[in-house]
Design a protein around this motif. Structure first.
Motif, mmCIF file in Angstrom:
data_model
loop_
_atom_site.group_PDB
_atom_site.id
_atom_site.type_symbol
_atom_site.label_atom_id
_atom_site.label_comp_id
_atom_site.label_asym_id
_atom_site.label_seq_id
_atom_site.Cartn_x
_atom_site.Cartn_y
_atom_site.Cartn_z
ATOM 1 N N THR A 1 0.778 -1.232 0.000
ATOM 2 C CA THR A 1 0.000 0.000 0.000
ATOM 3 C C THR A 1 0.820 1.300 0.000
ATOM 4 N N PRO A 2 1.770 1.478 0.917
ATOM 5 C CA PRO A 2 2.410 2.799 1.007
ATOM 6 C C PRO A 2 3.100 3.201 -0.297
ATOM 7 N N ARG B 1 -2.907 5.013 10.543
ATOM 8 C CA ARG B 1 -3.675 6.126 9.997
ATOM 9 C C ARG B 1 -3.210 6.417 8.568
ATOM 10 N N ALA B 2 -1.884 6.409 8.389
ATOM 11 C CA ALA B 2 -1.324 6.698 7.069
ATOM 12 C C ALA B 2 -1.728 5.627 6.056
ATOM 13 N N THR B 3 -1.705 4.369 6.481
ATOM 14 C CA THR B 3 -2.094 3.286 5.576
ATOM 15 C C THR B 3 -3.534 3.499 5.102
ATOM 16 N N GLU C 1 0.059 6.024 14.059
ATOM 17 C CA GLU C 1 0.256 6.948 12.946
ATOM 18 C C GLU C 1 0.469 6.184 11.633
ATOM 19 N N ALA C 2 1.201 5.080 11.695
ATOM 20 C CA ALA C 2 1.419 4.272 10.490
ATOM 21 C C ALA C 2 0.088 3.695 10.000
ATOM 22 N N TRP D 1 0.991 9.440 -5.104
ATOM 23 C CA TRP D 1 0.563 10.705 -4.498
ATOM 24 C C TRP D 1 1.730 11.694 -4.534
ATOM 25 N N HIS E 1 8.102 1.496 5.734
ATOM 26 C CA HIS E 1 6.830 0.808 5.928
ATOM 27 C C HIS E 1 6.477 -0.133 4.781
ATOM 28 N N GLN F 1 5.754 8.384 5.953
ATOM 29 C CA GLN F 1 4.911 7.211 6.158
ATOM 30 C C GLN F 1 5.107 6.145 5.072
ATOM 31 N N GLU G 1 -5.119 6.321 4.996
ATOM 32 C CA GLU G 1 -5.150 7.491 4.120
ATOM 33 C C GLU G 1 -4.707 7.080 2.712
#
Lengths: 195, 423, 515
Positions: B347-348, C94-96, C91-92, B355, B386, B382, C98
């Motif tokens: 995902t990231p 939340r970011a995922t 936070e990670a 993005w 990750h 983020q 998002e």
């Protein structure tokens, strides 16, 4: 015609399969063979590879659509790939794309009416020191500019050279007679001329 | 300064790729010499040499080999990573095209040391000419009995298979490479397990870069001590640097590690173009942090010095930027590359990478907002760390480092945009 | 000793709670034991680990970076912080979320998954703030049928690959693939192929978002307007656990349920979409009596008396044949055997009492979930001592059923009782049987169908009314009780639908008849 070509590829594929400890590893070479026979990775090629490797067609399509060199729709007999990544960009890649768009009068991924040409922008080809580079089928043409590209197109039109890497023969086509197949040089030594 | 020619001694001979010429110039001596020795002693020799992985990570090669369990009953595989695709990097191509047999001999040495009998060269699909050169070289080696059953008359058997990729940057990541070689999408694997234990076909596997393997014949012939004398204390030996961008003489150079970066650019590469001054250098491929010209004094081309300077030696793919360069444009260009090359698995990277690309492109096109840089910083933080593979870290590096080093250029674009928004 | 106690246990600390968990567990399962839910999309207990969604990141003491819980095997002394105790993890996460939502169409208002969507749920739990994404969203294909039962929306897809892994690893049919790469990735079938394996609907259950939905249940209802009941599929003797949503006395959705044993959350299409097959188009709502030419409706109290009288009038030692429905619960079967004893002095083992196992041929792929004993509760016949356990008890039961059916047609029985729908397979009912049953001195039927005309399509759905006395009983979906599956596990099926007023369970009728 394409089906016959696929049959010709079957012997070669059988040899390739033998090289690997696991048959599935021959999937990518099989896709190359299919593309060589048909011109692009058609639904027919996918189903041929699936049968030969013994996996589902969906599994083959997963692989075929992951890699950019498997063409998902027909391309021109000569497919021009202009590197757009940083070094080539700094060396003037964008004017080449604009030139092709104007000269060929088609958009990227479209084929000219005579079926001869198509083009697209691609990412780093590893020719950063000799950019901008245009890869036509499988041959690199380095240190390009619009003028050189214009004359190159003319020569290709008349000479119709073989610029493809053949998985069937493990060979790169002979290309244009006086054109180096690689211009990669170490300028510091000076003597490292083109092969 | 005279640099050692360990990898490029013979590349200028147009006929070096022929097996006969290769042998006349001393080729296939190293492998012949070790075929009766203890494989573990070869591994020790490589450890002693201090040779480090030249693909980008710089991990000690001998130590990497030592992670491979030899008693599992499973075959051990050696894979050569010739997927060279880090923007700015074209050094392996030189060896692949010009001195194919040097790589083959290096692979023979590594395979023998590891006890591997089946090896493959994973070469990026676009390298059709290098692939043709290698295919020919492998064929020659088989014909002479240098590959196959009982190589060089010994009882050691070895196969080398050439495997062409088909256009995917991510296959340079070693588990992506393994997946691809197995006939799947080149999506990196979760770690653990690591390839040294569970790699190709779930067997112990070592993946080494072309340049790393090509250094082995010299190390065997001249001894680990001789190799270790070259370079610095921790960065031993030579490194191929491929230089592109705004220098007079782009190309591939072999340097002794520890050579001053500015000397290299000015003395070897001819300096920046006439009428321009040096603005910045990306020292080791597009995925390492950029250095401003004013940060280069005293920086040496070795792993440690570049680390101290806040960047990495990486693959040695140096991109030199002069004062004509629009840094926002550079980042926009690179982010397009990264989002095109994201495998899309996690995902990231899949979502965040695109993005980031869109925001940077918007800033470059004069549609930026003052909050954008904060947003980029937050989004990048983020993504990094990750993701399944290091691609996430790689993709944020240009953004974060260019914003950090050339903040004013981003601000200017955004402020100009803001003026337009206000009108 | 149970399975669990035999396992080697290790101590892990999750959010400060020390917990003994089985060695080899992954962190998601270990946290579950500490009643901590680690949110996830791609992880599924019975599929391979993909590790791609990155939602299950946790902080493990001593490790520099966050780690995904699904790919982490617990080790002795491991100390873990989840989003509850680590701001970095929260936070990670939340970011995922998002990231997952930036290209998502946010079309919850028209999405069948709304109300049961992990994107929605987690957003409200872990994010709940406006998106900072102001760029154009990537558009992908919408409403693309993948096969007869499942439809795909690529814009809602988070490419977790649960569906793809299911088809590769469980059904091994591999119809689905991830095509293209990067943010252009989508799930699909190849040209000319479709997702049509016998378990195909399961991929819609597995989809944590609204990308894959059941075609036949699209736009039916909002899930929050339904009543969801955990029950057992009566499709065959496999007894798959499932959750059934009902609205307006209609089954509107069936999902496989992940339990500690059994069907792993999978369901076959035949069972899942077959829930309503037990429901006749026209429901028998009142008792009926054959007057020689047609059925006439009779009040409940009157018919009980009439049946008792008819039974009383039966000569002593009259031979009786009883056909029991394979869809009766264990309790109802017991009541039927009790009635056989009281009314006809037949023991449970009697050859005159039949329960058909309804044997069925199953393909290799169907065999993942479909049992060759189609009758869901046939094991109860063993539990109630109707047959002696032997290697060929099924064959014996089937032969008994066929023999009894033939003997009834031959007029060998003065009394015939058909207890429950499907007690006699519709395709085995012919005019001769109808004449024989109605011609018997005493014939009683408990069922749900008012059909009396042979040859109607409805016939295929169950046993039509053929006896002299017909009492409205329950469909499978209207009853609750114990079913014993093929592995001998007792499971409770629960009432899903409401039966008409005068319809009662077979057990209730038989009890009042035996008084």
């Amino acid at each position: 015609m394409s089906l016959e070509n696929l049959k010709a590829a079957e012997d070669k594929l059988a040899q390739i399969v033998k090289r690997y400890p696991n048959k599935r590893s021959a999937l990518m070479p099989a896709l190359y063979l299919g593309q060589e026979a048909v011109g692009y990775v058609s639904a027919e090629v996918i189903s041929w590879v699936a049968t030969k490797i013994g996996v589902s067609s969906a599994e083959v399509k997963e692989v075929a659509t992951f890699y950019t060199m498997y063409q998902q729709k027909p391309v021109g007999k000569y497919h021009l790939q202009v590197c757009r990544t940083l070094s080539c960009h700094l060396a003037g890649a964008k004017p080449l794309v604009n030139f092709l768009k104007e000269k060929l009068a088609v958009d990227a991924h479209q084929v000219t009416a005579d079926g001869l040409f198509s083009y697209e922008e691609v990412e780093c080809l590893g020719s950063c020191g000799t950019g901008p580079v245009v890869q036509i089928n499988d041959v690199y043409f380095e240190r390009m500019d619009s003028e050189k590209l214009a004359s190159l197109l003319e020569r290709i039109k008349t000479e119709l050279p073989d610029l493809r890497y053949s998985t069937l023969k493990d060979e790169l086509g002979v290309g244009l007679a006086d054109m180096p197949r690689s211009q990669l040089v170490n300028l510091k030594e000076g003597k490292h001329g083109a092969s | 300064m005279a640099h050692h020619k360990i990898l490029t001694e013979n590349v200028h001979y147009a006929d070096q790729h022929e097996i006969g010429r290769y042998e006349e110039r001393g080729g296939y001596q190293a492998i012949r010499r070790i075929l009766n020795s203890d494989p573990l002693s070869i591994m020790e020799e490589v450890k002693t040499s201090g040779l480090r992985g030249r693909g980008g990570a710089g991990f000690p090669t001998g130590m990497k080999w030592s992670f491979v369990p030899r008693n599992t009953g499973k075959p051990i595989y050696l894979l050569c990573n010739a997927d060279e695709s880090e923007p700015g990097t074209f050094k392996d191509r030189l060896l692949l095209e010009r001195d194919s047999h040097l790589l083959l001999e290096g692979m023979m040495i590594a395979a023998y040391a590891l006890g591997s009998h089946w090896t493959a060269i994973y070469i990026r699909g676009e390298y059709a000419h290098p692939a043709a050169c290698l295919a020919k070289a492998i064929n020659e080696a088989y014909q002479r009995g240098y590959l196959g059953q009982g190589i060089f008359g010994s009882d050691y058997g070895l196969d080398i298979v050439l495997h062409r990729g088909a256009g995917a940057y991510i296959c340079g990541e070693e588990t992506g490479l393994i997946e691809s070689l197995e006939g799947y999408r080149g999506q990196p694997r979760l770690k653990p397990p690591f390839p040294a234990v569970v790699g190709l076909y779930d067997c112990p596997t070592v993946v080494n870069n072309v340049e790393t393997l090509a250094a082995l014949p010299w190390i065997i012939k001249n001894g680990a001590a001789a190799y270790a004398q070259i370079g610095t204390e921790k960065s031993k030996g030579t490194k191929l640097m491929s230089v592109s961008g705004h220098v007079k003489n782009p190309g591939v150079y072999e340097i002794d590690l520890g050579y001053p970066l500015l000397d290299f650019i000015n003395n070897e590469c001819g300096g920046v173009r006439e009428g321009h001054s040096l603005k910045a250098v990306i020292a080791g491929g597009s995925s390492v942090p950029v250095l401003r010209a004013d940060e280069l004094a005293g920086v040496l081309l070795d792993y440690e010095s570049l680390k101290t300077a806040g960047t990495m030696l990486g693959s040695g793919g140096m991109i030199v930027l002069d004062d004509s360069t629009d840094m926002v444009e550079v980042v926009a260009n690179l982010q397009h590359f990264y989002s095109h090359e994201s495998c899309g698995q996690c995902t990231p990277c899949r979502e965040g990478g695109h993005w980031v690309e869109k925001v940077v492109k918007r800033i470059y096109e004069g549609q930026g907002f003052p909050t954008d840089l904060m947003l980029l910083d937050s989004v990048c933080s983020q993504i990094a760390g990750h993701t399944i593979c290091p691609f996430g870290d790689a993709l944020v590096t240009p953004v974060l480092s260019f914003i950090k080093k050339f903040r004013n250029e981003f601000d200017e674009k955004i402020m100009a945009a803001l003026d337009r928004h206000l009108v | 000793m149970s399975e669990e106690t035999k396992q080697v246990m290790v101590t892990v600390t999750i959010d400060g709670q020390e917990k003994l968990v089985p060695q080899g567990s992954n962190l998601i399962e270990a946290a579950r034991q500490a009643n901590i839910t680690i949110p996830h999309y791609c992880y599924h207990k019975h599929l391979s680990i993909a590790g791609n969604c990155r939602m299950c990141q946790v902080k493990i003491e001593g490790q520099p970076k966050l780690t995904i819980a699904c790919n982490t095997t617990v080790t002795e002394g491991m100390k873990v912080s989840t989003h509850h105790t680590s701001a970095e993890v929260a936070e990670a996460q939340r970011a995922t979320l998002e990231f997952l939502l930036i290209n998502h169409p946010l079309d919850c208002t028209v999405c069948d998954q709304a109300g049961q969507c992990k994107l929605q749920d987690y957003f409200y739990q872990y994010d709940i703030q406006p998106s900072r994404f102001t760029e154009h969203k990537e558009h992908k294909m919408k409403a693309t049928p993948l096969g007869p039962e499942v439809i795909y929306d690529a814009e809602r897809c988070i490419v977790c690959t649960r569906c793809v892994r299911f088809c590769k690893e469980v059904t091994k049919s591999a119809e689905l693939g991830v095509f293209q790469r990067g943010d252009r990735s989508y799930i699909g079938v190849v040209q000319g192929a479709e997702l049509n394996n016998p378990l195909s609907g399961t991929v819609a259950d597995l989809c944590p978002v609204g990308a894959l939905t059941h075609r036949r249940w699209r736009f039916n209802t909002r899930i929050w307007n339904t009543t969801i009941t955990s029950t057992v599929c009566a499709g065959c003797s496999n007894g798959c656990n499932c959750e059934v949503a009902v609205r307006d006395n209609q089954v509107v959705q069936v999902k496989g349920k992940l339990t500690s044993q059994g069907n792993k959350g999978w369901m076959c299409d035949e069972g899942r979409y077959g829930f309503m097959r037990f429901e006749p188009e026209r429901r028998l709502a009142k008792p009926m009596r054959w007057n020689g030419s047609t059925y006439e409706l009779v009040k409940s109290e009157q018919i009980v008396t009439a049946i008792k009288t008819a039974l009383f009038a039966l000569k002593a030692n009259s031979k009786a044949a009883l056909f029991l429905s394979p869809y009766l619960t264990k309790e109802e079967l017991a009541a039927a055997l009790d009635y056989a004893q009281k009314a006809f002095q037949l023991a449970a083992t009697s050859e005159q009492i039949s329960l058909s196992p309804r044997p069925r041929a199953v393909s290799e792929l169907e065999a993942i979930l479909i049992a060759s004993d189609y009758a869901p509760n046939i094991q109860a016949a063993c539990a109630l001592n109707m047959v002696e356990q032997s290697s060929d008890w099924r064959t014996g039961l089937n032969e008994r059923y066929l023999r009894l059916l033939k003997e009834v047609k031959d007029g060998k029985y003065a009394a015939v009782c058909i207890i429950g729908d499907y007690a006699i397979n519709a395709d085995q009912i012919d005019a001769a049987l109808v004449v024989a049953v109605r011609g018997a001195e005493f014939s009683l039927q408990l069922g749900v169908r008012e059909d009396e005309v042979l040859g109607s399509e409805e016939l295929a759905k169950g046993t039509p009314a053929i006896a002299k006395f017909v009492l409205p009983a329950l469909t499978v979906n209207e009853r609750s009780g114990i079913f014993i599956n093929r592995l001998g596990r007792e499971q409770k099926i629960k009432q899903l639908l409401t039966a008409p007023d005068e319809a009662k369970s077979e057990a209730d009728w038989l009890k009042s008849l035996a008084e």
